[in-house]
Every structure is written in structure tokens, then in C-alpha cells.
Design an enzyme around this catalytic site. Structure first.
Site, PDB file in Angstrom:
ATOM      1  N   SER A  53     -48.811 -47.357 -57.984  1.00  0.00           N
ATOM      2  CA  SER A  53     -50.235 -47.336 -58.326  1.00  0.00           C
ATOM      3  C   SER A  53     -50.792 -48.732 -58.579  1.00  0.00           C
ATOM      4  CB  SER A  53     -50.477 -46.450 -59.552  1.00  0.00           C
ATOM      5  OG  SER A  53     -49.814 -46.961 -60.695  1.00  0.00           O
ATOM      6  N   HIS A  54     -49.910 -49.740 -58.779  1.00  0.00           N
ATOM      7  CA  HIS A  54     -50.362 -51.108 -59.023  1.00  0.00           C
ATOM      8  C   HIS A  54     -49.803 -52.087 -58.002  1.00  0.00           C
ATOM      9  CE1 HIS A  54     -51.335 -49.269 -62.873  1.00  0.00           C
ATOM     10  NE2 HIS A  54     -52.160 -50.260 -63.068  1.00  0.00           N
ATOM     11  N   GLU A 194     -52.899 -43.171 -60.563  1.00  0.00           N
ATOM     12  CA  GLU A 194     -52.035 -42.030 -60.260  1.00  0.00           C
ATOM     13  C   GLU A 194     -52.863 -40.855 -59.758  1.00  0.00           C
ATOM     14  OE1 GLU A 194     -48.829 -41.936 -60.186  1.00  0.00           O
ATOM     15  OE2 GLU A 194     -48.461 -43.931 -61.030  1.00  0.00           O
TER      16      GLU A 194
END
Length: 353
Positions: A53-54, A194
Site C-alpha cells: 500500500s506504500h 488498503e
């Protein structure tokens, strides 16, 4: 095997290739070289630790914010000292990674000199994982905390209207055995990234993550993104989220999540805000020797791991980091979207929104 939230084939890239892809994509969008390099380092660290997610996924939002004109493309951060232990970095409305790289070495030096220090990053667009922000301080032997606001998409416990950010908290301790204890989590039930990955993959959310625009519980990611996420742990997570709003906002003279939302331009990039670091040197505290106290901490970790099923925070990331030396797996659909960015195709990839 597919990465979470993707549902398509995977392509293997080396870490060097991943870094170059991120850097070159940002440069092609018009971002200055210093910012592009810092963001590429941040994205590569997250992807290497399988923090999807990052990782590379965040590049889409970074490019959106460069192209929209929201973030400064060339402005370099400025470090100042209010006192020997209170440090400030003016990010000048640039992205956070470069501002963090400018401030954290000074934070480490101040904490090692005086025992405790704090660093405030002001007017930055933060889009990275907090564990990566504090890891250099923890690797230098410090205990460290970090706080920042997030996109205003979370309702307080009992409410249904967004008021708070995802408001992550990170803490790190220099052990055990050279693999620092670091956790980093949103105070919402899940990070907004997410939820976005669930939407991209066509997967439902677990119950309790969100409510829709009508205020009713939902497992539909699209409804959640147009409604509100919920804090983890009910009133406890809500209280922690409010704490983050205060210490990463009014305490350091920066924006709350609600105020940041009011100045947003609607692109898919990060919100404007601040970030607070606190670092303490264990060598400056305690009645016993430092080695004894570090041994006591390691014993605590060992007792926790001796219980079946217990895993310490960061262990999964360290295992992923070791695997990633051989390369990282990127969804082919995501790679296609990123390659399209350098070709000026800003419409075809809007399915990610």
C-alpha cells in the site's frame, strides 16, 4: 502468486530497476531531481518490505500531485532549530521524503547529545510509511516515535461522517539483535491505501472497517471511500486518532485532517500537513548499565516469541526484505499504468480511482 489487492500476473524487478522506474517516472512528470530520488528511495524501501500500500502503487498519487500543481516541484526543505532539542523542517509544500532526510540526521545528533529531541516537519505532503521514517533513528540506537495526520476519511467512534485522518503512529526500539522492534499502524481499522487496493482487486472489506454514505455498515470498498472508515478498537482507536490530530496539528502549528481536506484540490495524492518525531537515547536514562537494560528488553521479546503463534512487529517485513534482495514482484497491471504515465496517458488509467 499475486500481491494483495491486485488480482493479476506479477513481473519481477530488481531493487535497482524499481528505484530507477520510480525516479524516472517522477522526473518525467516534472518533479525535481532531489525530490524524485528521495521518493524513489522511500517507495523502494516499502516495496522491498512488501508494504504494497506504500510501495510502487503510491507512485500514481505522487504523479497526480505533481501534474496538478499541488506539490512544489523544486523547493528544498529548510532546517531550523528553536532550541538545541526542538528542530523544525519547513518542507515548503514539497513531498515529505526529502524533508525527512533533511531533518532526521539532525534529530539523531540532538537526541544522542542531549538525551531527547523532537523534530517537526511542516507544510509537507506525506505519503510514505512511518516505519521507514523512524528506522534510521532506531538503527542509530534510539527509541523513536512518529505521528502524522492522514486523508480526512475516518469518522470518530459512534459517528458516520469523516472528521479524522487515518492518523498513523509509529514506534521503534533498538533491538533485538540488530533487527529493531518497529510498529507502524493507522488508527483507522485499515489504512486508506488498503481499502483502495481492495477496490482495485474487486475484493470486499472485512466487516467493521467502514460505513457507506448512508451511514450504514458496508463491505464495499467504493462505498467506504465515499462514506467513512472507522477507527480500530472503537473509542480507544478514536481517542488515539484525536491525540495524533492534536500533536501532529495544533501542537506543532500545522493542519488538522479536516483543515487539510479544506485545501485539497481533489487529486489522488497526499494531504498537506505536518509530522512530529520524538527520539530518546536509552544511554542517557536508567540506573543500570545500558547493556543490562537492552538485555532486559531482549529478554521480554524472547519471552513473547516463546509463546506459540506470537510474532513481533516488523519480523514479517524483515523476512520480506531478505527475499527482496533477489527482486520484487510487481503486478503487471500496475506496471502498465506506470509506464502509461511517462507516455502522457492520464485518462486510461483512471480505473484506479
Amino acid at each position: 502468486m499475486n500481491a494483495p489487492g491486485t488480482g493479476n500476473a506479477l513481473v519481477t524487478l530488481s531493487l535497482a530497476e524499481l528505484h530507477a522506474l520510480a525516479r524516472d517516472t517522477l522526473r518525467a512528470a516534472g518533479l525535481g531531481v532531489a525530490h524524485a530520488e528521495a521518493i524513489a528511495r522511500s517507495i523502494t524501501r516499502a516495496q522491498a518490505d512488501e508494504c504494497h500500500s506504500h510501495g510502487l502503487y503510491r507512485l500514481l498519487g505522487y504523479v497526480d500531485s505533481v501534474r496538478s500543481g499541488k506539490a512544489e516541484r523544486e523547493a528544498l526543505p529548510v532546517l531550523t532549530r528553536t532550541t538545541p532539542v526542538i528542530l523544525n523542517v519547513d518542507a515548503r509544500r514539497g513531498f515529505a521524503p526529502l524533508a525527512i532526510e533533511a531533518g532526521v540526521p539532525a534529530l539523531i545528533e540532538a537526541a544522542q547529545t542531549y538525551g531527547i529531541a523532537a523534530l517537526a516537519i511542516h507544510d509537507c505532503y506525506h505519503f510514505s510509511a512511518l516505519w521507514a521514517d523512524i528506522e534510521p533513528a532506531v538503527e542509530a540506537g534510539l527509541a523513536a516515535w512518529c505521528f502524522t495526520i492522514g486523508q480526512c476519511c475516518v469518522a470518530p467512534a459512534g459517528g458516520t461522517t469523516p472528521l479524522l485522518g487515518t492518523n498513523p503512529i509509529a514506534f521503534g526500539w533498538p533491538g533485538p539483535a540488530g533487527r529493531p522492534f518497529i510498529f507502524d499502524f493507522a488508527t483507522s481499522a485499515a489504512a486508506r491505501g488498503e481499502v483502495e487496493l481492495k477496490r482495485r482487486a474487486g475484493e470486499p472489506l472485512p466487516e467493521g472497517w467502514a460505513v457507506g454514505p448512508d451511514g450504514a455498515p458496508t463491505t464495499d470498498p467504493a462505498a467506504a471511500l465515499s462514506g467513512a472508515l472507522l477507527p480500530f478498537g472503537g473509542h480507544k482507536g478514536s481517542a488515539l486518532s484525536l491525540m495524533v490530530e492534536l500533536i501532529a496539528g495544533p501542537l506543532i502549528g500545522d493542519l488538522t485532517s479536516r483543515q487539510a481536506k479544506a485545501v485539497e484540490n481533489g487529486d489522488a495524492g497526499p494531504p498537506l500537513g505536518g509530522e512530529l518525531f520524538i527520539a530518546m537515547d536509552p544511554a542517557m536514562f536508567g540506573r543500570d548499565t545500558l547493556s543490562q537494560r537492552l538485555d532486559d528488553a531482549d529478554a521480554l521479546f524472547a519471552l513473547a516469541k516463546a509463546q506459540p503463534g506470537v510474532r513481533l512487529p516488523a519480523e514479517r517485513r524483515y523476512a520480506a526484505r531478505a527475499r527482496s534482495r533477489e527482486g520484487v514482484q510487481i503486478p503487471s497491471r500496475l506496471l502498465a499504468e506506470i509506464h502509461a504515465l511517462t507516455q502522457g496517458d492520464t485518462e486510461g488509467e483512471r480505473t484506479r480511482r
